[in-house]
Design a protein around this motif. Structure first.
Motif, PDB file in Angstrom:
ATOM      1  N   UNK A 149       0.832  -1.199   0.000  1.00  0.00           N
ATOM      2  CA  UNK A 149       0.000   0.000   0.000  1.00  0.00           C
ATOM      3  C   UNK A 149       0.877   1.263   0.000  1.00  0.00           C
ATOM      4  N   UNK A 150       1.948   1.224   0.776  1.00  0.00           N
ATOM      5  CA  UNK A 150       2.854   2.375   0.836  1.00  0.00           C
ATOM      6  C   UNK A 150       3.490   2.632  -0.532  1.00  0.00           C
ATOM      7  N   UNK A 151       3.877   1.567  -1.218  1.00  0.00           N
ATOM      8  CA  UNK A 151       4.483   1.702  -2.547  1.00  0.00           C
ATOM      9  C   UNK A 151       3.495   2.304  -3.537  1.00  0.00           C
ATOM     10  N   UNK A 152       2.248   1.832  -3.532  1.00  0.00           N
ATOM     11  CA  UNK A 152       1.237   2.346  -4.453  1.00  0.00           C
ATOM     12  C   UNK A 152       0.928   3.814  -4.155  1.00  0.00           C
ATOM     13  N   UNK A 153       0.785   4.143  -2.881  1.00  0.00           N
ATOM     14  CA  UNK A 153       0.483   5.537  -2.516  1.00  0.00           C
ATOM     15  C   UNK A 153       1.605   6.472  -2.967  1.00  0.00           C
ATOM     16  N   UNK A 154       2.838   6.011  -2.850  1.00  0.00           N
ATOM     17  CA  UNK A 154       3.967   6.837  -3.262  1.00  0.00           C
ATOM     18  C   UNK A 154       3.992   6.999  -4.783  1.00  0.00           C
ATOM     19  N   UNK A 207      -3.210  10.558  -1.096  1.00  0.00           N
ATOM     20  CA  UNK A 207      -3.196  11.200   0.230  1.00  0.00           C
ATOM     21  C   UNK A 207      -2.812  10.209   1.321  1.00  0.00           C
ATOM     22  N   UNK A 208      -2.205  10.664   2.425  1.00  0.00           N
ATOM     23  CA  UNK A 208      -1.744   9.792   3.514  1.00  0.00           C
ATOM     24  C   UNK A 208      -2.839   8.915   4.112  1.00  0.00           C
ATOM     25  N   UNK A 209      -4.096   9.376   4.089  1.00  0.00           N
ATOM     26  CA  UNK A 209      -5.185   8.578   4.663  1.00  0.00           C
ATOM     27  C   UNK A 209      -5.308   7.202   4.006  1.00  0.00           C
ATOM     28  N   UNK A 210      -4.873   7.104   2.757  1.00  0.00           N
ATOM     29  CA  UNK A 210      -4.998   5.835   2.023  1.00  0.00           C
ATOM     30  C   UNK A 210      -4.174   4.719   2.665  1.00  0.00           C
ATOM     31  N   UNK A 211      -3.134   5.108   3.402  1.00  0.00           N
ATOM     32  CA  UNK A 211      -2.294   4.099   4.042  1.00  0.00           C
ATOM     33  C   UNK A 211      -3.050   3.318   5.106  1.00  0.00           C
ATOM     34  N   UNK A 212      -4.175   3.853   5.582  1.00  0.00           N
ATOM     35  CA  UNK A 212      -4.948   3.206   6.624  1.00  0.00           C
ATOM     36  C   UNK A 212      -6.000   2.242   6.056  1.00  0.00           C
ATOM     37  N   UNK A 213      -6.167   2.236   4.707  1.00  0.00           N
ATOM     38  CA  UNK A 213      -7.245   1.443   4.095  1.00  0.00           C
ATOM     39  C   UNK A 213      -6.849  -0.036   3.975  1.00  0.00           C
ATOM     40  N   UNK A 227     -11.457   5.631  -2.645  1.00  0.00           N
ATOM     41  CA  UNK A 227     -10.520   4.528  -2.747  1.00  0.00           C
ATOM     42  C   UNK A 227     -10.842   3.363  -1.841  1.00  0.00           C
ATOM     43  N   UNK A 228     -11.834   3.498  -0.971  1.00  0.00           N
ATOM     44  CA  UNK A 228     -12.172   2.423  -0.047  1.00  0.00           C
ATOM     45  C   UNK A 228     -13.223   1.496  -0.628  1.00  0.00           C
ATOM     46  N   UNK A 229     -13.474   0.372   0.094  1.00  0.00           N
ATOM     47  CA  UNK A 229     -14.481  -0.582  -0.358  1.00  0.00           C
ATOM     48  C   UNK A 229     -15.863   0.052  -0.395  1.00  0.00           C
ATOM     49  N   UNK A 230     -16.220   0.797   0.659  1.00  0.00           N
ATOM     50  CA  UNK A 230     -17.543   1.444   0.711  1.00  0.00           C
ATOM     51  C   UNK A 230     -17.697   2.426  -0.437  1.00  0.00           C
ATOM     52  N   UNK A 231     -16.636   3.225  -0.697  1.00  0.00           N
ATOM     53  CA  UNK A 231     -16.697   4.197  -1.789  1.00  0.00           C
ATOM     54  C   UNK A 231     -16.880   3.489  -3.130  1.00  0.00           C
ATOM     55  N   UNK A 232     -16.141   2.414  -3.326  1.00  0.00           N
ATOM     56  CA  UNK A 232     -16.216   1.696  -4.600  1.00  0.00           C
ATOM     57  C   UNK A 232     -17.621   1.130  -4.823  1.00  0.00           C
ATOM     58  N   UNK A 233     -18.169   0.485  -3.801  1.00  0.00           N
ATOM     59  CA  UNK A 233     -19.502  -0.101  -3.941  1.00  0.00           C
ATOM     60  C   UNK A 233     -20.554   0.975  -4.215  1.00  0.00           C
ATOM     61  N   UNK A 234     -20.385   2.150  -3.590  1.00  0.00           N
ATOM     62  CA  UNK A 234     -21.333   3.233  -3.818  1.00  0.00           C
ATOM     63  C   UNK A 234     -21.231   3.752  -5.241  1.00  0.00           C
ATOM     64  N   UNK A 235     -19.986   3.899  -5.750  1.00  0.00           N
ATOM     65  CA  UNK A 235     -19.791   4.370  -7.130  1.00  0.00           C
ATOM     66  C   UNK A 235     -20.395   3.377  -8.106  1.00  0.00           C
ATOM     67  N   UNK A 236     -20.227   2.095  -7.859  1.00  0.00           N
ATOM     68  CA  UNK A 236     -20.776   1.076  -8.753  1.00  0.00           C
ATOM     69  C   UNK A 236     -22.307   1.149  -8.754  1.00  0.00           C
TER      70      UNK A 236
END
Length: 470
Positions: free
Chosen positions: A33-38, A43-49, A64-73
């Protein structure tokens, strides 16, 4: 797993949408996750997902979270995602378990290389593409059912007889040198090397020679089966065997049996001129199914018979009741190699002098079949006299041990007069018996005459060089 499931459903209904899933083990996720975020400057919050979803341009889908993705779908495609899948849904739980197993297997392969079955498949594809495999093609095949046991009869019209004659002349003393392609090496296995047989009797047929008998099999320390070892050839040198298989060979066979669906065979011949290709002196590995005329799940034609006998706990196969043989179940648990070696030694001790001319062994991780041979002495189960056996051996050599599981391979026998004109004749007799020669003249008329009908009788063929049951 929920997001993966939903994405696959949407991709199925919208072929223009491409979804790629990157799976990571839980303990590897933080660094990934750290590699992808870099790389994506997220944003730093993504490291907690616990998961991230982004587009090919590197933009997060929602937050970028599971809840966000399901809502977008749900918003984009009108799917009532929350009512369709739950974390506790059996489908989702099963998918999560599959993902974990997939990642663990990928990691194991990265560390240890491909599993044996994959190596075997890759070597087989290379050999077939290069045209290096040369199986006999002139078989006349038929299926015969005898006393509830299925046999596949393969009668060679000419090639097998010619092979036997050539091998006896060239390798009859047990010595031989054979060149093999390094690309046909499947894997190093303990003290042995698993190699594709260049003259296979079934798809994927291999042999397990001792690595010490193979010269130039390793190049610059490269392990057999690696890409660097695919070029060139190595040689296998055979010598007459006094006994076997050795403990190291059995251990290698057990390792192969644990990695492939197969059975192993071994045949030791003594006191006769060998009729086999030198590669056949080693343990042979026959992958399932060993013929296309049997149940793939059982693996070989007599699979059901063996299963029934082992479940009944008896040490004899009813269809082989006429000749001496022993079958034992291999106990469950560790130490299979030691157990199989011990069973073979026990069988040799049980039959005693009946092993004078050698024996055949067929084994899996579950059972061992042992059959002593009567090539020069002992009472033949078929009633073939010791005086006629040398002549019969020239016409019909001992069957490949695969016959003991239902695949009988035999050269054809040309009919002689009066069989040529439709007369019924004994399966074998001497010239004197055929022509009514008596007295002193009969001593010079002992050439054997064999009926062509013998090749259609699998039980008789099996009984020719086996000991009559007590």
């Amino acid at each position: 797993a929920r997001c993966q499931y939903v994405a696959e459903q949407i991709q199925h209904t919208h072929p223009g949408l491409m979804v790629r899933v990157e799976l990571q083990l839980p303990h590897e996720w933080p660094s990934f996750c750290e590699t992808i975020c870099r790389e994506l400057d997220l944003p730093p919050d993504c490291l907690k997902q616990s998961m991230l979803v982004w587009t090919v341009e590197g933009k997060l889908v929602g937050g970028g979270t599971a809840v966000d993705f399901l809502q977008v779908m749900q918003d984009k495609f009108g799917i009532r995602v929350t009512s369709m899948v739950s974390v506790q849904d059996p489908i989702i739980r099963s998918r999560a378990a599959e993902n974990l197993a997939l990642v663990e297997e990928r990691r194991r392969r990265a560390q240890q290389g491909p599993v044996l079955a994959d190596r075997h498949r890759a070597a087989l594809e290379r050999a077939e593409a290069a045209g290096r495999l040369d199986p006999l093609m002139d078989w006349k095949r038929s299926v015969v059912v005898v006393e509830g046991s299925q046999f596949e009869l393969r009668v060679s019209q000419n090639d097998l007889a010619e092979q036997v004659k050539m091998y006896r002349a060239e390798y009859g003393d047990g010595y031989g040198t054979v060149g093999l392609a390094r690309a046909d090496v499947v894997s190093a296995v303990g003290e042995c090397t698993l190699v594709l047989h260049p003259k296979p009797i079934c798809h994927g047929h291999c042999l397990l020679p001792l690595t010490q008998d193979c010269e130039d099999i390793q190049v610059l320390g490269v392990q057999p089966g690696s890409d660097e070892a695919l070029e060139g050839w190595f040689t296998y040198e055979s010598a007459p065997r006094k006994d076997g298989p050795a403990a190291g060979e059995v251990a290698a066979a057990v390792a192969v049996l644990g990695g492939l669906r197969c059975l192993c065979t071994f045949m030791l011949l003594r006191n006769v001129k060998d009729h086999r290709f030198p590669l056949d002196y080693s343990i042979q590995v026959l992958p399932f199914p060993i013929t296309d005329k049997c149940d793939p799940q059982l693996g070989f034609p007599m699979g059901m018979v063996y299963t029934s006998v082992l479940e009944a706990g008896v040490s004899k196969l009813p269809v082989f009741k006429e000749f001496r043989h022993l079958i034992f179940a291999v106990p469950d648990g560790a130490g299979k190699a030691e157990q199989i070696s011990s069973i073979i030694e026990q069988c040799k001790n049980d039959v005693g002098d009946a092993c004078h001319d050698g024996y055949q062994v067929v084994f899996t991780l579950d059972w061992v079949l042992f059959v002593p041979l009567a090539l020069t002495q002992g009472e033949s189960a078929a009633g073939l006299s010791a005086e006629l056996r040398p002549q019969m051996l020239d016409l019909l050599p001992p069957l490949n041990p695969a016959a003991l599981v239902g695949v009988v391979m035999v050269p054809s026998v040309a009919p002689t007069f009066p069989e040529r004109v439709g007369a019924t004749v004994p399966l074998w007799r001497t010239q004197a018996e055929a022509e009514g020669i008596t007295g002193e003249a009969a001593k010079n008329a002992q050439a054997i005459r064999v009926s062509s009908g013998i090749t259609s009788l699998p039980k008789v063929l099996l009984q020719l060089y086996t000991h009559k049951a007590k």
